[in-house]
Design a protein around this motif. Sequence first.
Motif, PDB file in Angstrom:
ATOM      1  N   ASP A  33       0.841  -1.197   0.000  1.00  0.00           N
ATOM      2  CA  ASP A  33       0.000   0.000   0.000  1.00  0.00           C
ATOM      3  C   ASP A  33       0.879   1.250   0.000  1.00  0.00           C
ATOM      4  OD1 ASP A  33      -2.211  -1.665  -0.021  1.00  0.00           O
ATOM      5  OD2 ASP A  33      -2.357  -1.715   2.163  1.00  0.00           O
ATOM      6  N   SER A  48      -0.179  -1.198  10.962  1.00  0.00           N
ATOM      7  CA  SER A  48      -1.297  -0.574  11.686  1.00  0.00           C
ATOM      8  C   SER A  48      -0.807   0.536  12.611  1.00  0.00           C
ATOM      9  CB  SER A  48      -2.050  -1.636  12.488  1.00  0.00           C
ATOM     10  OG  SER A  48      -2.674  -2.570  11.626  1.00  0.00           O
ATOM     11  N   ARG A  57      -0.103   3.582  10.534  1.00  0.00           N
ATOM     12  CA  ARG A  57      -1.312   4.296  10.128  1.00  0.00           C
ATOM     13  C   ARG A  57      -1.924   5.065  11.286  1.00  0.00           C
ATOM     14  NH1 ARG A  57      -3.499  -0.767   6.392  1.00  0.00           N
ATOM     15  NH2 ARG A  57      -2.369  -0.157   4.494  1.00  0.00           N
ATOM     16  N   SER A  91      -9.796  -0.057  11.528  1.00  0.00           N
ATOM     17  CA  SER A  91      -9.678   0.885  10.409  1.00  0.00           C
ATOM     18  C   SER A  91      -8.268   0.917   9.842  1.00  0.00           C
ATOM     19  CB  SER A  91     -10.086   2.284  10.870  1.00  0.00           C
ATOM     20  OG  SER A  91      -9.257   2.721  11.946  1.00  0.00           O
ATOM     21  N   THR A  92      -7.291   0.366  10.586  1.00  0.00           N
ATOM     22  CA  THR A  92      -5.912   0.335  10.092  1.00  0.00           C
ATOM     23  C   THR A  92      -5.561  -0.993   9.423  1.00  0.00           C
ATOM     24  OG1 THR A  92      -5.068  -0.478  12.225  1.00  0.00           O
ATOM     25  CG2 THR A  92      -5.192   1.918  11.914  1.00  0.00           C
ATOM     26  N   SER A 107      -6.024  -3.383   6.278  1.00  0.00           N
ATOM     27  CA  SER A 107      -6.471  -3.292   4.883  1.00  0.00           C
ATOM     28  C   SER A 107      -7.571  -4.292   4.571  1.00  0.00           C
ATOM     29  CB  SER A 107      -5.277  -3.511   3.943  1.00  0.00           C
ATOM     30  OG  SER A 107      -4.284  -2.530   4.154  1.00  0.00           O
ATOM     31  N   ARG A 129     -11.213  -3.089   5.482  1.00  0.00           N
ATOM     32  CA  ARG A 129     -11.738  -1.799   5.024  1.00  0.00           C
ATOM     33  C   ARG A 129     -13.109  -1.923   4.361  1.00  0.00           C
ATOM     34  NH1 ARG A 129      -6.190   0.935   2.547  1.00  0.00           N
ATOM     35  NH2 ARG A 129      -5.293   1.500   4.592  1.00  0.00           N
ATOM     36  N   GLY A 130     -13.361  -2.995   3.659  1.00  0.00           N
ATOM     37  CA  GLY A 130     -14.654  -3.166   2.994  1.00  0.00           C
ATOM     38  C   GLY A 130     -15.779  -3.556   3.924  1.00  0.00           C
ATOM     39  N   LEU A 179     -15.966  -2.301   7.351  1.00  0.00           N
ATOM     40  CA  LEU A 179     -15.927  -1.467   8.553  1.00  0.00           C
ATOM     41  C   LEU A 179     -17.316  -1.020   8.994  1.00  0.00           C
ATOM     42  CD1 LEU A 179     -12.756   0.767   7.922  1.00  0.00           C
ATOM     43  CD2 LEU A 179     -13.003  -1.155   9.510  1.00  0.00           C
ATOM     44  N   THR A 221     -14.660  -2.968  16.812  1.00  0.00           N
ATOM     45  CA  THR A 221     -13.807  -1.913  16.240  1.00  0.00           C
ATOM     46  C   THR A 221     -12.315  -2.182  16.393  1.00  0.00           C
ATOM     47  OG1 THR A 221     -13.888  -0.678  18.326  1.00  0.00           O
ATOM     48  CG2 THR A 221     -15.562  -0.146  16.642  1.00  0.00           C
TER      49      THR A 221
END
Length: 426
Positions: free
Chosen positions: A32, A79, A82, A101-102, A104, A107-108, A110, A119
Motif C-alpha cells: 500500500d 497498523s 497508520r 480501520s488500520t 487493509s 476496510r470493505g 468497517l 472496532t
Amino acid sequence: MYWIALKPSRDEEATAWGWRALQFTPRVARVDEAILLEAGASERLFGGRQRLLRALLKETPGLQAQAWAAGPTALVALSLLRMKLAGMPAPAQVPEDLPLSTLSAARGHLHTLDRIGCTTFGGLRSLPRAGVSRRFGAALLQALDGAWGERAERYAWIELPATFDQRVELVSLATSAPDLMTAVQHLLTLLQLWLQARNLGVLALELEWTLDLRRLDGKPLPPHESLQLRTAQPTQDTHHLRRLASEQLARTLISAPANHLRLRTLETVPWGGRTTSLLPEDNKPGEKLHQLVERLSVRLGEANVTFPQPCADHRPECMQRWIPARTRGAIAALRQATDALYPPWLLREPLKLQVKGDKPSYQGPLQLLTRARRLEAAWWDTQVEEPVLRDYFIARSASAGLLWVYRERLAADQDRAQWFLHGLYA
C-alpha cells in the motif's frame, strides 16, 4: 521477528526507500502506502534495534520518512504506522487494541463491523471464526492470524535491477538544459542507493532527455538528446557527479523543451571502498585531484586540460605524449616519478647555440657541470633520416641559470660539433 514500516514523505520516493532498505535486509516489500522490512535477522549485525533504526532513518539528501513504526509482525507495524499518520494515541495492548480501520483486509467491512460494536483487532478475534468466515470471507481471518504471528506473511520482495536505467517524467517542461537538474538530482539519489546496494562504483553515465516537439520551425527534431558523464576513478559520490552534470548541462543547448529524463549507467566496476589511513597526512581534506581535473575538463574543454603519458622512447622529445586528463590512467601517469636529471621544461624545438673555441655559448659562455650522457636512438625509426647521436650535459649560464644542452656527434663531413639547448631547469 522485527518488522519496520515507514511512510515516505512523497510517493516518488518509494522506490528510493525500497532500495535503501535493501542495505539492511533482503526482505523488503512495498505494501500500500508503506515500505515494509523484516530486520530480525539483521539487527545483530548493526548493533541492535536502536542502531539499526538510526542508520535506516539517517538523514539522506533527497529522502525523508514522514513516519515510521515497528512491531512483531508486518500488519502490526503497518497498523501502528497508520495510527501515527492519523494522529491516534498509542494502544494499550498490541495487537488486541489496534483499530480495525488500520487493517487493509477489513476496510470493505468497517460499516458492518462498527454496527455490531466490533472496532478492534481483539474484538474481531473474539467472534466465532466460522461465522466471521461466512460473513466476511477467509481473507479477514487470515489477516488476523498474520497479525498475531500465527500465519506466515507473504509479500512480493523488492529486487534490485541488474543494471541502473531509470526514467522520470518532468514536473514541467524543461526549456533549457539547466532546468533538468532537479530531475537529475532525484535520479542521482536513486543511483547512489543502487550502487551501494550492488557494491559497485560508476565510471560512465548517460543522461537522455525526450523532446516534447517533433518539428521546430519546419525542421524535424530527433526524439531524444543525450550527454555522457565520465570519471577517471570509480565513485559512489553523487555530490561529485551532480557537480559534473551541472557543469556540462550549463554548456549544453537542447533543441526543444523536454518532458522526460532518463539516467543509465554505461560502465561500472566492483567497489573497493575508500582507502583510509591512520596517518593524518594521508587523509587530506578538500577536493580530490581527479575530481578537480574532471570539473576543469568539463568547464574548459578536454583538449585544454591534458596530462603527460610516458612513452617507451629514449629521445627526450618523444618520451611522452599529451592526452586528455579525463582519460583513465592519466592521473596515475602524472604521479609517476621521473628521472631527476631531466629538466622540468623541455623546449618544443632544440635551439642551436653559438660555439666559441669549442665551447657553447648562451647569453655568455656556458660551464659544463656533468660528464657526457650519451644517447644513441631512433635507428629503428623509418621516419627519421638519420639516427639520433647526442651527448647531453648540464651547463650553467651566468644569466640564465642551469641549462640542459647536448652536442651532436661529429659526422664525417664536419670539422666542429654543433651544440643545442634542449631544456631549462627551474
